[in-house]
Motif scaffolding. Structure first.
Motif, mmCIF file in Angstrom:
data_model
loop_
_atom_site.group_PDB
_atom_site.id
_atom_site.type_symbol
_atom_site.label_atom_id
_atom_site.label_comp_id
_atom_site.label_asym_id
_atom_site.label_seq_id
_atom_site.Cartn_x
_atom_site.Cartn_y
_atom_site.Cartn_z
ATOM 1 N N ASP A 1 2.680 15.062 -6.899
ATOM 2 C CA ASP A 1 2.426 15.529 -5.538
ATOM 3 C C ASP A 1 3.745 15.986 -4.910
ATOM 4 O OD1 ASP A 1 2.114 15.267 -2.526
ATOM 5 O OD2 ASP A 1 0.086 14.741 -3.144
ATOM 6 N N PRO A 2 3.753 17.093 -4.179
ATOM 7 C CA PRO A 2 5.001 17.562 -3.539
ATOM 8 C C PRO A 2 5.609 16.544 -2.577
ATOM 9 C CG PRO A 2 3.335 19.292 -3.503
ATOM 10 C CD PRO A 2 2.649 18.052 -3.992
ATOM 11 N N SER A 3 4.799 15.590 -2.095
ATOM 12 C CA SER A 3 5.306 14.586 -1.154
ATOM 13 C C SER A 3 6.015 13.430 -1.850
ATOM 14 C CB SER A 3 4.144 14.007 -0.328
ATOM 15 O OG SER A 3 3.318 13.179 -1.142
ATOM 16 N N ALA A 4 6.031 13.404 -3.179
ATOM 17 C CA ALA A 4 6.494 12.225 -3.918
ATOM 18 C C ALA A 4 7.923 11.831 -3.558
ATOM 19 C CB ALA A 4 6.365 12.466 -5.418
ATOM 20 N N GLN A 5 8.842 12.789 -3.577
ATOM 21 C CA GLN A 5 10.241 12.452 -3.320
ATOM 22 C C GLN A 5 10.433 11.946 -1.901
ATOM 23 O OE1 GLN A 5 13.825 14.379 -5.127
ATOM 24 N NE2 GLN A 5 13.956 15.368 -3.120
ATOM 25 N N LYS A 6 9.763 12.588 -0.948
ATOM 26 C CA LYS A 6 9.885 12.162 0.443
ATOM 27 C C LYS A 6 9.328 10.750 0.626
ATOM 28 C CE LYS A 6 8.883 13.798 5.122
ATOM 29 N NZ LYS A 6 8.191 14.817 5.933
ATOM 30 N N ARG A 7 8.216 10.474 -0.007
ATOM 31 C CA ARG A 7 7.629 9.138 0.067
ATOM 32 C C ARG A 7 8.582 8.095 -0.519
ATOM 33 N NH1 ARG A 7 2.187 8.608 1.170
ATOM 34 N NH2 ARG A 7 0.924 10.513 1.153
ATOM 35 N N LEU A 8 9.167 8.409 -1.668
ATOM 36 C CA LEU A 8 10.054 7.463 -2.335
ATOM 37 C C LEU A 8 11.284 7.173 -1.493
ATOM 38 C CD1 LEU A 8 10.862 5.745 -4.739
ATOM 39 C CD2 LEU A 8 11.736 7.817 -5.853
ATOM 40 N N LEU A 9 11.906 8.203 -0.946
ATOM 41 C CA LEU A 9 13.086 8.008 -0.114
ATOM 42 C C LEU A 9 12.746 7.214 1.138
ATOM 43 C CD1 LEU A 9 14.744 11.548 -0.384
ATOM 44 C CD2 LEU A 9 15.442 9.435 -1.542
ATOM 45 N N GLY A 10 11.579 7.506 1.719
ATOM 46 C CA GLY A 10 11.149 6.780 2.909
ATOM 47 C C GLY A 10 10.911 5.310 2.636
ATOM 48 N N LEU A 11 10.260 5.018 1.510
ATOM 49 C CA LEU A 11 9.999 3.624 1.168
ATOM 50 C C LEU A 11 11.310 2.887 0.856
ATOM 51 C CD1 LEU A 11 8.119 1.289 0.602
ATOM 52 C CD2 LEU A 11 7.700 2.229 -1.686
ATOM 53 N N ALA A 12 12.239 3.553 0.179
ATOM 54 C CA ALA A 12 13.537 2.928 -0.111
ATOM 55 C C ALA A 12 14.279 2.598 1.184
ATOM 56 C CB ALA A 12 14.379 3.849 -0.994
ATOM 57 N N ARG A 13 14.227 3.506 2.169
ATOM 58 C CA ARG A 13 14.864 3.232 3.463
ATOM 59 C C ARG A 13 14.178 2.061 4.165
ATOM 60 N NH1 ARG A 13 15.189 8.983 3.969
ATOM 61 N NH2 ARG A 13 13.344 9.017 5.311
ATOM 62 N N HIS B 1 0.820 -1.214 0.000
ATOM 63 C CA HIS B 1 0.000 0.000 0.000
ATOM 64 C C HIS B 1 0.855 1.266 0.000
ATOM 65 C CE1 HIS B 1 -4.027 -1.659 0.167
ATOM 66 N NE2 HIS B 1 -3.592 -2.560 1.031
ATOM 67 N N THR B 2 1.983 1.209 0.701
ATOM 68 C CA THR B 2 2.880 2.363 0.686
ATOM 69 C C THR B 2 3.452 2.576 -0.712
ATOM 70 O OG1 THR B 2 3.453 1.946 3.004
ATOM 71 C CG2 THR B 2 4.916 3.403 1.766
ATOM 72 N N LEU B 3 3.792 1.490 -1.399
ATOM 73 C CA LEU B 3 4.257 1.601 -2.780
ATOM 74 C C LEU B 3 3.171 2.196 -3.679
ATOM 75 C CD1 LEU B 3 6.282 1.045 -5.073
ATOM 76 C CD2 LEU B 3 5.320 -1.273 -5.215
ATOM 77 N N GLU B 4 1.946 1.713 -3.531
ATOM 78 C CA GLU B 4 0.840 2.250 -4.333
ATOM 79 C C GLU B 4 0.702 3.750 -4.111
ATOM 80 O OE1 GLU B 4 -2.448 -0.076 -3.015
ATOM 81 O OE2 GLU B 4 -2.056 -1.728 -4.410
ATOM 82 N N ALA B 5 0.752 4.179 -2.843
ATOM 83 C CA ALA B 5 0.620 5.605 -2.529
ATOM 84 C C ALA B 5 1.791 6.415 -3.083
ATOM 85 C CB ALA B 5 0.519 5.797 -1.016
ATOM 86 N N THR B 6 2.991 5.817 -3.029
ATOM 87 C CA THR B 6 4.178 6.505 -3.540
ATOM 88 C C THR B 6 4.085 6.714 -5.041
ATOM 89 O OG1 THR B 6 5.552 5.583 -1.771
ATOM 90 C CG2 THR B 6 6.695 6.371 -3.742
ATOM 91 N N LEU B 7 3.726 5.661 -5.778
ATOM 92 C CA LEU B 7 3.622 5.775 -7.234
ATOM 93 C C LEU B 7 2.488 6.718 -7.633
ATOM 94 C CD1 LEU B 7 4.308 2.097 -8.394
ATOM 95 C CD2 LEU B 7 5.905 4.000 -8.086
ATOM 96 N N LYS B 8 1.408 6.710 -6.860
ATOM 97 C CA LYS B 8 0.304 7.641 -7.119
ATOM 98 C C LYS B 8 0.774 9.085 -6.927
ATOM 99 C CE LYS B 8 -4.563 8.369 -5.842
ATOM 100 N NZ LYS B 8 -4.579 9.720 -5.252
ATOM 101 N N ALA B 9 1.570 9.311 -5.876
ATOM 102 C CA ALA B 9 2.091 10.656 -5.624
ATOM 103 C C ALA B 9 2.994 11.110 -6.763
ATOM 104 C CB ALA B 9 2.846 10.686 -4.292
ATOM 105 N N VAL B 10 3.821 10.201 -7.282
ATOM 106 C CA VAL B 10 4.684 10.550 -8.420
ATOM 107 C C VAL B 10 3.832 10.870 -9.643
ATOM 108 C CG1 VAL B 10 6.448 9.711 -10.015
ATOM 109 C CG2 VAL B 10 6.635 9.179 -7.580
ATOM 110 N N THR B 11 2.869 10.015 -9.931
ATOM 111 C CA THR B 11 2.014 10.205 -11.112
ATOM 112 C C THR B 11 1.281 11.541 -11.058
ATOM 113 O OG1 THR B 11 1.693 7.818 -11.298
ATOM 114 C CG2 THR B 11 0.102 9.209 -12.421
ATOM 115 N N GLU B 12 0.852 11.930 -9.870
ATOM 116 C CA GLU B 12 0.095 13.175 -9.707
ATOM 117 C C GLU B 12 0.993 14.375 -9.421
ATOM 118 O OE1 GLU B 12 -2.704 12.283 -6.642
ATOM 119 O OE2 GLU B 12 -3.942 11.006 -7.949
#
Length: 386
Positions: free
Chosen positions: A107-119, A94-105
Motif C-alpha cells: 500500500d502507498p501508505s505503508a512507509q508513512k504508517r511505519l514512520l508514524g507508529l515508530a514516532r 491495531h495500528t501495528l496490524e494495519a501497518t504490517l497489512k499495508a506493507v504486505t499489500e
C-alpha cells in the motif's frame, strides 16, 4: 465478578462487537475494557479472568470496542495526547496490524504508517518509561505475535538509549523492530502454541523470514538501507553461529544485536506450549551469560541496567509480607517503588499503597510468581487519568 471493576461508561452501542472465541484466556489481563450489550463496563482493562465460567460469561455477554483503522491522515501520525501506554495498548496493537497489512499489500501508505507508529512508540517510551516497561511484563504470560513485536520495539528504545545510540539510529531501529518479523506473523502464534518439533517447512520459513520481510518492505517502497540491514542481520551472532550469512564480531551492526537481544528477552519471559516462562532473576542471569560470545558485552549490560533487579510490572513480596507490583525503578538512593495490592494476611486491598522498598520495612523479600496474575486497573495503579 468484583464490584470495584463495575464502572459506568456508555460508548456508542453501534461501535461494540462480540468477543470472538479465543480472544481472551484464563490468567491473562484483559487488553481492553469489556462492555455489556447496553454499553456498561463489565470489566476494566487489567482484570484477570480466573475461571472457565467467567470466560464463558464474557463470550456470551461481553462486547468490546475495536479501533477503526482509517486511511492515513496526518493527525493519525501526530497524536499529541498525553501518553498512557495502558489506555493506548489496544490502539498500538491495531495500528501495528494495519501497518504490517499495508506493507504486505504494498500500500502507498505503508512507509508513512511505519514512520508514524515508530514516532508513537518513541513518545510512549520517553514520556511514560515506567509504564511502557511494565506493559512488557504484565502481558508477557502469553502474548500473540503483534504484542511480542510491540514489546521488541519498546525494549529496543530502552536498550539503545542505555547503549548510547544516537536518536536518528534509534528511530530506524524502532521501525526495524516493528517489521523484522513481518514474514513470521501468519505462523508465529501457531508455532508458539505447538509442543511438537518443527518440520522442515517451518524451519525454512523461520530461517528465511528476514529476507522475506525485506522483500515485502522494498515492494512497499521502504528502502532505508540501515533499516533493511538491521533486519537482515538480527539473527546473526557475534561468534559466527547465526544466520543467514554467519557474520561475526563487528560485521554485525549494534542495532541488529539490540533487536536480537530484545527478541531473546521476550522469549525468556514468555510462556510457550513446550516450556514455562522464566522469572526475572533467571532471565537476568542468562542475559549476563550472553555477553560471552553472543553479543557485544555492552549490549547485554545495557539491558540489565534498563531492567534493574526488579523491573516495572513484576510482582514481589515485601518484608512486611505485603504483595505488590513494581511500578517504578530506583531513583537515586530510593526504590524500586511498589504499589501494595495484598495485605500481610493475604487480604486484597481496596486501593493501592505506594511502598519505597529502600525502607527496611518494605524491603523486597522475594519474587512472587502466582499461577494467575491478580487483577489490577493498570491506569489507576500507575497514576494515569482515566
Amino acid at each position: 465478578m468484583p464490584e470495584h471493576w463495575l464502572i459506568p461508561e456508555t460508548p456508542d452501542l453501534t461501535e461494540l462487537v462480540r468477543i470472538a472465541p479465543g480472544a481472551l484466556t484464563i490468567g491473562r489481563p484483559l487488553p481492553w475494557n469489556v462492555y455489556d450489550s447496553d454499553g456498561n463496563v463489565l470489566l476494566r482493562q487489567g482484570y484477570v479472568i480466573q475461571t472457565n465460567s467467567q470466560l464463558e460469561q464474557l463470550f456470551e455477554r461481553g462486547r468490546f470496542k475495536p479501533r477503526k483503522i482509517e486511511r492515513p491522515q496526518e493527525e493519525v501520525f501526530e497524536d499529541n495526547r498525553e501518553r498512557n501506554p495502558f489506555a493506548d495498548y489496544p490502539d498500538l496493537i491495531h495500528t501495528l496490524e494495519a501497518t504490517l497489512k499495508a506493507v504486505t499489500e504494498a500500500d502507498p501508505s505503508a512507509q508513512k504508517r511505519l514512520l508514524g507508529l515508530a514516532r508513537m512508540m518513541e513518545r510512549t517510551c520517553t514520556e511514560a518509561p515506567e509504564a511502557s516497561l511494565a506493559l512488557v511484563h504484565l502481558y508477557s504470560v502469553g502474548p500473540v505475535i503483534h504484542e511480542q513485536i510491540l514489546f521488541y520495539a519498546i525494549l529496543c528504545q530502552f536498550i539503545a538509549r542505555q547503549f548510547g545510540l544516537e536518536e536518528k539510529r534509534i528511530a530506524v531501529l524502532t521501525a526495524a523492530a516493528l517489521t523484522a518479523n513481518l514474514a513470521l506473523v501468519p505462523i508465529a502464534d501457531k508455532l508458539n502454541a505447538s509442543n511438537t518439533i518443527l518440520n522442515d517447512e517451518q524451519r525454512e520459513v523461520i530461517r528465511k523470514h528476514p529476507e522475506r520481510s525485506i522483500q515485502a518492505l522494498r515492494a512497499a517502497g521502504v528502502n532505508n538501507k540501515l533499516l533493511l540491514t538491521i533486519i537482515a542481520q538480527h539473527h546473526e551472532q557475534a561468534n559466527g553461529s547465526g544466520y543467514p550469512k554467519g557474520l561475526s564480531g563487528t560485521e554485525i551492526r549494534p542495532e541488529a544485536e539490540i533487536l536480537a537481544l530484545a527478541e531473546r528477552y521476550v522469549a525468556m519471559i514468555t510462556k510457550r506450549a513446550y516450556r514455562k516462562r522464566m522469572n526475572i532473576t533467571d532471565a537476568r542471569k542468562l542475559i549476563g551469560n550472553l555477553a560471552d560470545g553472543n553479543f557485544r558485552p555492552a549490549i547485554p549490560r545495557a539491558l540489565l541496567q534498563v531492567l534493574g533487579d526488579y523491573p516495572p510490572g513484576i510482582l514481589v513480596r515485601l518484608q512486611n509480607n505485603e504483595v505488590g507490583v513494581v511500578t517504578r525503578r530506583p531513583v537515586r538512593a530510593r526504590g524500586p517503588f511498589v504499589k501494595a495490592i495484598f495485605g500481610p494476611r493475604g487480604n486484597r486491598y481496596s486501593g493501592t499503597f505506594e511502598r519505597d522498598t529502600s525502607l527496611l520495612e518494605f524491603n523486597i523479600r522475594a519474587l512472587e510468581e502466582p499461577e494467575i496474575m491478580p487483577s489490577m486497573d493498570f491506569s489507576l495503579v500507575w497514576g494515569f487519568r482515566s
